[in-house]
Design a protein around this motif. Structure first.
Motif, short mmCIF file in Angstrom:
data_model
loop_
_atom_site.label_atom_id
_atom_site.label_comp_id
_atom_site.label_asym_id
_atom_site.label_seq_id
_atom_site.Cartn_x
_atom_site.Cartn_y
_atom_site.Cartn_z
N LYS A 17 23.99 26.03 37.50
CA LYS A 17 23.58 27.37 37.15
C LYS A 17 24.24 27.73 35.78
N ASP A 18 25.70 27.77 35.77
CA ASP A 18 26.40 28.05 34.58
C ASP A 18 26.05 27.28 33.30
N ASN A 19 26.02 25.83 33.80
CA ASN A 19 25.42 24.94 32.59
C ASN A 19 24.06 25.34 32.07
N VAL A 20 23.23 25.52 32.96
CA VAL A 20 21.73 25.89 32.62
C VAL A 20 21.94 27.32 31.88
N GLN A 23 23.40 26.51 28.40
CA GLN A 23 22.45 25.78 27.59
C GLN A 23 21.16 26.73 27.01
N LYS A 24 20.69 27.59 27.83
CA LYS A 24 19.72 28.47 27.60
C LYS A 24 20.11 29.33 26.62
N GLU A 25 21.41 30.06 26.69
CA GLU A 25 22.22 30.81 25.90
C GLU A 25 22.29 30.16 24.32
N GLN A 26 22.55 28.87 24.50
CA GLN A 26 22.81 28.17 23.08
C GLN A 26 21.34 27.75 22.60
N VAL A 31 17.24 29.14 18.50
CA VAL A 31 15.89 29.79 18.45
C VAL A 31 16.09 30.86 17.52
N GLU A 32 16.99 31.68 17.74
CA GLU A 32 17.15 33.05 16.88
C GLU A 32 17.35 32.58 15.61
#
Length: 194
Positions: A17-20, A23-26, A31-32
């Motif tokens: 969960k933390d890794n996902v 990764q989502k944050e990265q 994307v930003e």
């Protein structure tokens, strides 16, 4: 053991969960960043399009100015040409009047009439034409004689006898002169050259 296994699975799920999430944050940051690059590129594109549009407008304005200037120059050239032709006509008329005056003085001085002078000029013109025609005929005759001389010279180089020459088609009418030329010791064509 079962408890440890559950703890390990729980830790693994938490890690996943933390890794996902990480990764989502990265990915969101990437994307930003990409969106920011796209926005910057779009701004630059809009600025360039605006400056291109301004440059094209300036070019159109300058072309219109150039066209107007060209029309002015053309108009000036036409006016200048008209003035120049007018001045040339005035000068020609002045020269004509001077020549006319000179001719009248010469006629008065010689005691002739204008009709006699015109007759004299016509006769002079005819004489010039006749002289030119005579010279043209003289030149043509000179060319023919030169060609005839070249032909005789060529025939003479081959030691052609006059008798054989006069047997050629077109010269058969000259065969009657063969004995006369032979009496004067003219046997070869070479003997005919002066």
């Amino acid at each position: 053991r079962l408890g440890k296994k559950k703890q390990a699975e729980e830790a693994l799920r938490q890690f996943a969960k933390d890794n996902v999430a990480q990764q989502k944050e990265q990915r969101d940051k990437q994307v930003e960043a990409i969106q920011q690059c796209i926005n910057d590129s779009q701004k630059r594109k809009n600025q360039r399009e605006e400056s291109l549009k301004t440059a094209l407008d300036n070019i159109k304005k300058r072309k219109i100015q150039c066209d107007k200037l060209a029309l002015k120059v053309k108009g000036f050239n036409i006016e200048n040409k008209v003035m120049q032709e007018k001045n040339e006509m005035v000068a020609a008329l002045k020269k004509h009047a001077e020549n006319e005056n000179e001719i009248e003085k010469a006629i008065a001085k010689t005691g002739q009439t204008e009709d006699n002078v015109a007759n004299f000029l016509r006769l002079t013109h005819a004489l010039i034409g006749g002289t030119m025609a005579a010279q043209a005929q003289t030149n043509a005759l000179d060319a023919r004689i030169s060609v005839f001389y070249d032909m005789i010279s060529r025939e003479c180089r081959d030691q052609l006898s006059i008798k054989d020459l006069f047997k050629k088609p077109g010269l058969t009418g000259l065969q009657r002169f063969t004995p006369i030329l032979a009496k004067n010791k003219m046997i070869e064509c070479e003997d005919l050259v002066c």
